[in-house]
Scaffold this motif. Structure first.
Motif, PDB file in Angstrom:
ATOM      1  N   LEU A 294       0.828  -1.204   0.000  1.00  0.00           N
ATOM      2  CA  LEU A 294       0.000   0.000   0.000  1.00  0.00           C
ATOM      3  C   LEU A 294       0.869   1.264   0.000  1.00  0.00           C
ATOM      4  O   LEU A 294       0.589   2.223  -0.730  1.00  0.00           O
ATOM      5  N   LEU A 295       1.884   1.262   0.825  1.00  0.00           N
ATOM      6  CA  LEU A 295       2.788   2.412   0.883  1.00  0.00           C
ATOM      7  C   LEU A 295       3.512   2.627  -0.441  1.00  0.00           C
ATOM      8  O   LEU A 295       3.659   3.759  -0.904  1.00  0.00           O
ATOM      9  N   GLU A 296       3.953   1.549  -1.058  1.00  0.00           N
ATOM     10  CA  GLU A 296       4.654   1.648  -2.333  1.00  0.00           C
ATOM     11  C   GLU A 296       3.730   2.174  -3.434  1.00  0.00           C
ATOM     12  O   GLU A 296       4.144   2.935  -4.304  1.00  0.00           O
ATOM     13  N   SER A 297       2.453   1.776  -3.377  1.00  0.00           N
ATOM     14  CA  SER A 297       1.511   2.224  -4.406  1.00  0.00           C
ATOM     15  C   SER A 297       1.180   3.714  -4.237  1.00  0.00           C
ATOM     16  O   SER A 297       0.803   4.370  -5.186  1.00  0.00           O
ATOM     17  N   LYS A 298       1.324   4.236  -3.048  1.00  0.00           N
ATOM     18  CA  LYS A 298       1.052   5.660  -2.771  1.00  0.00           C
ATOM     19  C   LYS A 298       2.231   6.544  -3.155  1.00  0.00           C
ATOM     20  O   LYS A 298       2.082   7.740  -3.318  1.00  0.00           O
ATOM     21  N   ALA A 299       3.426   5.945  -3.263  1.00  0.00           N
ATOM     22  CA  ALA A 299       4.629   6.735  -3.556  1.00  0.00           C
ATOM     23  C   ALA A 299       4.754   7.143  -4.988  1.00  0.00           C
ATOM     24  O   ALA A 299       4.155   6.852  -5.906  1.00  0.00           O
TER      25      ALA A 299
END
Length: 124
Positions: free
Chosen positions: A119-124
Motif C-alpha cells: 500500500l505504501l509503495e503504491s502511494k509513492a
C-alpha cells in the motif's frame, strides 16, 4: 483450614503477573478485590507470602483461569485475540500448541506487514 503452599514456583508467579498485566489489572486492583493490601498482594506475586488454596482460588477467579492452569508446569496460559470476532480469550495449551499459535501469529503479522508495504509503495 486451607492448605498452605510454602512457596510459589517462579513459573506460577510469572503466570499470575503476566495474566494480570494482559488484563490490564494493577496490583492495587487485585488487592482491593481480594480485600488485602497492595503490599501483601505484591508479596504474593514475589513469592514472599505463603499462598493458600483460598487465595489461589481468588486470584484464578479474578484472572478468569482455572487454578490448575496457574500451578501446572506443563501448561502455558496466553491471551488469544480473535481477529474475526474482535475478542480475547485465555486458553490453556501445551507448549507445542503454544508454539504453533505463535508461529501462526507471526505469519499473519508478516502478511499484514507485506500488505501495508505494498500500500505504501503504491502511494509513492
Amino acid at each position: 483450614m486451607s492448605k498452605l503452599y510454602p512457596f510459589m514456583a517462579t513459573q506460577t508467579r510469572n503466570k499470575i503477573r503476566a495474566i494480570r498485566e494482559v488484563k490490564g489489572y494493577s496490583q492495587d486492583f487485585m488487592a482491593e478485590k481480594m480485600n488485602i493490601s497492595q503490599k501483601t498482594y505484591s508479596r504474593i506475586e514475589s513469592g514472599n507470602v505463603k499462598l493458600d488454596i483460598d487465595r489461589l482460588k481468588q486470584i484464578s477467579d479474578l484472572l478468569e483461569v482455572e487454578p490448575s492452569a496457574l500451578l501446572d508446569n506443563e501448561t502455558n496460559v496466553f491471551n488469544y485475540y480473535d481477529k474475526v470476532n474482535n475478542s480475547g480469550t485465555f486458553y490453556n495449551v501445551s507448549s507445542e500448541e503454544y508454539i504453533n499459535h505463535l508461529t501462526a501469529e507471526i505469519e499473519y503479522l508478516k502478511e499484514q506487514n507485506d500488505r501495508l508495504m505494498r500500500l505504501l509503495e503504491s502511494k509513492a
